[in-house]
Write a protein that holds these residues in place. Structure first.
Motif, PDB file in Angstrom:
ATOM      1  N   PRO A 299      43.003 -76.056 -19.834  1.00  0.00           N
ATOM      2  CA  PRO A 299      44.044 -75.798 -20.834  1.00  0.00           C
ATOM      3  C   PRO A 299      43.733 -74.666 -21.800  1.00  0.00           C
ATOM      4  CG  PRO A 299      42.881 -77.837 -21.328  1.00  0.00           C
ATOM      5  CD  PRO A 299      42.441 -77.422 -19.966  1.00  0.00           C
ATOM      6  N   LEU A 300      42.458 -74.310 -21.973  1.00  0.00           N
ATOM      7  CA  LEU A 300      42.120 -73.277 -22.955  1.00  0.00           C
ATOM      8  C   LEU A 300      41.410 -72.068 -22.355  1.00  0.00           C
ATOM      9  CD1 LEU A 300      40.935 -75.401 -26.009  1.00  0.00           C
ATOM     10  CD2 LEU A 300      43.165 -74.373 -25.594  1.00  0.00           C
ATOM     11  N   ALA A 301      41.229 -72.046 -21.056  1.00  0.00           N
ATOM     12  CA  ALA A 301      40.479 -70.947 -20.434  1.00  0.00           C
ATOM     13  C   ALA A 301      41.312 -70.308 -19.332  1.00  0.00           C
ATOM     14  CB  ALA A 301      39.164 -71.454 -19.876  1.00  0.00           C
ATOM     15  N   ALA A 302      41.365 -68.987 -19.311  1.00  0.00           N
ATOM     16  CA  ALA A 302      42.063 -68.254 -18.259  1.00  0.00           C
ATOM     17  C   ALA A 302      41.134 -68.173 -17.052  1.00  0.00           C
ATOM     18  CB  ALA A 302      42.454 -66.865 -18.744  1.00  0.00           C
ATOM     19  N   THR A 303      41.188 -69.191 -16.203  1.00  0.00           N
ATOM     20  CA  THR A 303      40.304 -69.261 -15.045  1.00  0.00           C
ATOM     21  C   THR A 303      40.677 -68.189 -14.024  1.00  0.00           C
ATOM     22  OG1 THR A 303      41.780 -70.883 -14.052  1.00  0.00           O
ATOM     23  CG2 THR A 303      39.938 -71.735 -15.356  1.00  0.00           C
ATOM     24  N   PRO A 304      39.779 -67.898 -13.067  1.00  0.00           N
ATOM     25  CA  PRO A 304      40.079 -66.849 -12.085  1.00  0.00           C
ATOM     26  C   PRO A 304      41.363 -67.075 -11.308  1.00  0.00           C
ATOM     27  CG  PRO A 304      37.736 -67.362 -12.045  1.00  0.00           C
ATOM     28  CD  PRO A 304      38.372 -68.356 -12.972  1.00  0.00           C
ATOM     29  N   ILE A 305      41.652 -68.317 -10.913  1.00  0.00           N
ATOM     30  CA  ILE A 305      42.878 -68.556 -10.148  1.00  0.00           C
ATOM     31  C   ILE A 305      44.103 -68.365 -11.037  1.00  0.00           C
ATOM     32  CG2 ILE A 305      42.855 -71.055 -10.546  1.00  0.00           C
ATOM     33  CD1 ILE A 305      44.042 -69.160  -7.392  1.00  0.00           C
TER      34      ILE A 305
ATOM     35  N   VAL B  93      54.457 -67.947  -3.509  1.00  0.00           N
ATOM     36  CA  VAL B  93      53.159 -68.612  -3.571  1.00  0.00           C
ATOM     37  C   VAL B  93      53.389 -70.108  -3.757  1.00  0.00           C
ATOM     38  CG1 VAL B  93      52.903 -68.315  -6.086  1.00  0.00           C
ATOM     39  CG2 VAL B  93      50.874 -68.594  -4.662  1.00  0.00           C
ATOM     40  N   LYS B  94      52.602 -70.898  -3.033  1.00  0.00           N
ATOM     41  CA  LYS B  94      52.654 -72.359  -3.148  1.00  0.00           C
ATOM     42  C   LYS B  94      51.269 -72.857  -3.551  1.00  0.00           C
ATOM     43  CE  LYS B  94      53.519 -76.644  -0.579  1.00  0.00           C
ATOM     44  NZ  LYS B  94      53.890 -77.232   0.740  1.00  0.00           N
ATOM     45  N   ILE B  95      51.205 -73.635  -4.634  1.00  0.00           N
ATOM     46  CA  ILE B  95      49.957 -74.151  -5.167  1.00  0.00           C
ATOM     47  C   ILE B  95      50.045 -75.681  -5.192  1.00  0.00           C
ATOM     48  CG2 ILE B  95      48.332 -74.089  -7.091  1.00  0.00           C
ATOM     49  CD1 ILE B  95      48.775 -71.395  -5.802  1.00  0.00           C
ATOM     50  N   SER B  96      49.041 -76.339  -4.626  1.00  0.00           N
ATOM     51  CA  SER B  96      49.049 -77.802  -4.564  1.00  0.00           C
ATOM     52  C   SER B  96      47.696 -78.367  -4.993  1.00  0.00           C
ATOM     53  CB  SER B  96      49.353 -78.285  -3.137  1.00  0.00           C
ATOM     54  OG  SER B  96      50.556 -77.749  -2.647  1.00  0.00           O
TER      55      SER B  96
ATOM     56  N   GLY C  50      44.285 -77.405  -3.215  1.00  0.00           N
ATOM     57  CA  GLY C  50      43.015 -77.862  -3.740  1.00  0.00           C
ATOM     58  C   GLY C  50      42.333 -76.820  -4.598  1.00  0.00           C
ATOM     59  N   GLU C  51      41.224 -77.208  -5.218  1.00  0.00           N
ATOM     60  CA  GLU C  51      40.508 -76.312  -6.122  1.00  0.00           C
ATOM     61  C   GLU C  51      39.963 -75.103  -5.360  1.00  0.00           C
ATOM     62  OE1 GLU C  51      40.806 -76.791  -9.142  1.00  0.00           O
ATOM     63  OE2 GLU C  51      41.487 -78.857  -9.143  1.00  0.00           O
ATOM     64  N   CYS C  52      40.099 -73.925  -5.939  1.00  0.00           N
ATOM     65  CA  CYS C  52      39.634 -72.720  -5.240  1.00  0.00           C
ATOM     66  C   CYS C  52      39.190 -71.624  -6.200  1.00  0.00           C
ATOM     67  CB  CYS C  52      40.713 -72.196  -4.302  1.00  0.00           C
ATOM     68  SG  CYS C  52      42.207 -71.651  -5.120  1.00  0.00           S
ATOM     69  N   ASP C  53      38.826 -71.983  -7.430  1.00  0.00           N
ATOM     70  CA  ASP C  53      38.343 -70.961  -8.363  1.00  0.00           C
ATOM     71  C   ASP C  53      37.151 -70.196  -7.799  1.00  0.00           C
ATOM     72  OD1 ASP C  53      39.835 -70.466 -10.599  1.00  0.00           O
ATOM     73  OD2 ASP C  53      39.069 -72.167 -11.721  1.00  0.00           O
ATOM     74  N   PHE C  54      36.311 -70.911  -7.048  1.00  0.00           N
ATOM     75  CA  PHE C  54      35.106 -70.285  -6.498  1.00  0.00           C
ATOM     76  C   PHE C  54      35.436 -69.234  -5.435  1.00  0.00           C
ATOM     77  CE2 PHE C  54      36.025 -74.371  -4.534  1.00  0.00           C
ATOM     78  CZ  PHE C  54      36.216 -74.024  -3.203  1.00  0.00           C
TER      79      PHE C  54
ATOM     80  N   VAL D 230      45.607 -71.775   2.915  1.00  0.00           N
ATOM     81  CA  VAL D 230      44.181 -72.107   2.900  1.00  0.00           C
ATOM     82  C   VAL D 230      43.910 -73.328   2.033  1.00  0.00           C
ATOM     83  CG1 VAL D 230      41.844 -71.241   2.531  1.00  0.00           C
ATOM     84  CG2 VAL D 230      43.676 -69.623   3.034  1.00  0.00           C
ATOM     85  N   SER D 231      43.085 -74.238   2.564  1.00  0.00           N
ATOM     86  CA  SER D 231      42.414 -75.233   1.737  1.00  0.00           C
ATOM     87  C   SER D 231      40.925 -75.096   2.026  1.00  0.00           C
ATOM     88  CB  SER D 231      42.897 -76.654   2.043  1.00  0.00           C
ATOM     89  OG  SER D 231      42.516 -77.062   3.355  1.00  0.00           O
ATOM     90  N   PHE D 232      40.092 -75.334   1.008  1.00  0.00           N
ATOM     91  CA  PHE D 232      38.666 -75.082   1.126  1.00  0.00           C
ATOM     92  C   PHE D 232      37.876 -76.383   1.173  1.00  0.00           C
ATOM     93  CE2 PHE D 232      40.480 -71.321  -0.809  1.00  0.00           C
ATOM     94  CZ  PHE D 232      39.835 -70.282  -0.170  1.00  0.00           C
ATOM     95  N   ALA D 233      36.900 -76.430   2.068  1.00  0.00           N
ATOM     96  CA  ALA D 233      35.952 -77.540   2.064  1.00  0.00           C
ATOM     97  C   ALA D 233      35.016 -77.380   0.874  1.00  0.00           C
ATOM     98  CB  ALA D 233      35.159 -77.559   3.366  1.00  0.00           C
ATOM     99  N   LYS D 234      34.540 -78.483   0.335  1.00  0.00           N
ATOM    100  CA  LYS D 234      33.627 -78.415  -0.796  1.00  0.00           C
ATOM    101  C   LYS D 234      32.328 -77.739  -0.377  1.00  0.00           C
ATOM    102  CE  LYS D 234      35.369 -82.399  -3.347  1.00  0.00           C
ATOM    103  NZ  LYS D 234      35.053 -83.722  -3.942  1.00  0.00           N
TER     104      LYS D 234
END
Length: 351
Positions: free
Chosen positions: A183-189, A174-177, A153-157, A124-128
């Motif tokens: 650097p200081l926050a444990a984001t959802p992804i 898993v493949k992440i691109s 791409g970005e997908c935290d949302f 999956v890649s997400f459109a903005k």
């Protein structure tokens, strides 16, 4: 443009196995079939057809059925469409979604879940999204046997929806691109990736490896680089700065996450990322193979330094150790002695 003749030919193509249907400059794809010339063409009429790619066909005059591989660009769908789609291809193994669009209406009113036990690979890649809280169809799907997950791409949302739709314990690769991690926050992804306890192979392309490999539960060992909390737009500035800064990270505690991981694939131009790979391998005896791009190999050879206490660092430009070998050992030779090193093959695009 005549698209009817090729579609008619599908019904008399007993040996057809792969169909790519692309309209240049087309619109978002819907899974609603709209008749063309009074007909809707059933792809199941071609008995061997198993793989379909659709690009720019807003309402394809096709019924997708009995397929094992589907690749859709700019899909925008709703609950009823996706329910019918999965029901028509109960043997679907691979689903690739480029620039996935949010659903046109919220799906919070749905009380049923579409269970998809056949799916093994999802890319999956997400459109903005222009909405505050976008909704995606897989929020109401359960991919119970998914083994391979690819995110570009970005997908935290969308990570919360992903976490609820996949069986995390089943994912092996898993493949992440093209993604950033604060650097200081444990984001959802970040949390999603670290919850994959059955992970065997992780592939990282243009992502901050040093941040992902950081164990936020570990106590700092020695001095640690100090960073103020930065807003998201400044993350790329942080990434560029890492090319020249001395990296002294907190090593991951062995087996805190990914206890079954045995293969790491990395394509990065950041020296600190590659030092992190070496530190991770040093701390995790179960790593057996590291796959590297040509540029990553060069950075390990020329930028990463193995210190006398078996820490791996990237000396800063003003460091006394830069360009000197006294007391510094060869990081690449050490890595070759610990794991099998292979070249990366085939990195472009989703699946």
């Amino acid at each position: 443009m005549d698209i009817i003749s090729p579609l008619r030919a599908i019904e008399s193509a007993p040996n057809l196995e792969f169909l790519s249907f692309i309209l240049v400059g087309g619109e978002a794809i819907s899974l609603t079939s709209k008749a063309v010339d009074g007909n809707i063409y059933i792809l199941g009429a071609a008995p061997r057809l198993s793989k379909v790619i659709l690009v720019g066909v807003p309402e394809p005059p096709l019924i997708l059925t009995r397929l094992s591989y589907v690749d859709l660009h700019s899909l925008q769908t709703n609950f009823d469409e996706i329910k019918s789609f999965f029901a028509a291809s109960p043997g679907l193994k691979t689903l690739v979604l480029h620039h996935l669009l949010p659903s046109p209406e919220p799906m919070s009113h749905q009380s049923h879940t579409v269970v998809v036990p056949s799916l093994r690979e999802l890319g999956v890649s997400f459109a903005k999204s222009t909405t505050g809280t976008p909704s995606y169809f897989f929020e109401y799907c359960k991919f119970t046997k998914l083994e391979y997950l690819e995110l570009d791409g970005e997908c935290d949302f969308a990570s919360s929806a992903l976490a609820g739709s996949v069986a995390i314990s089943e994912i092996c690769t898993v493949k992440i691109s093209n993604m950033t991690f604060h650097p200081l926050a444990a984001t959802p992804i970040y949390q999603l990736l670290h919850s994959m306890s059955n992970l065997r192979h992780i592939q990282l392309f243009n992502v901050p490896v040093s941040t992902l490999f950081m164990n936020r539960a570990a106590k700092p060992l020695g001095r640690k680089r100090s960073l103020e909390l930065q807003p998201v737009p400044k993350l790329m500035e942080i990434r560029r700065a890492e090319l020249f800064q001395r990296v002294e990270e907190t090593p991951a505690v062995p087996h805190t996450f990914w206890p079954k991981l045995h293969t790491i694939t990395v394509d990065s131009l950041v020296g600190g990322d590659l030092a992190s790979v070496c530190n991770f391998v040093n701390a995790h005896q179960n790593i057996r193979k590291v796959q590297l791009s040509a540029s990553s190999k060069r950075h390990i050879l020329h930028s990463v330094r193995r210190m006398a206490d078996d820490r791996f660092e990237v000396p800063g430009i003003r460091s006394r150790n830069w360009g000197h070998n006294e007391g510094v050992l060869d990081a690449f030779q050490w890595l070759k002695s610990r794991v099998v090193i292979e070249d990366i093959v085939g990195t472009e695009g989703l699946l």
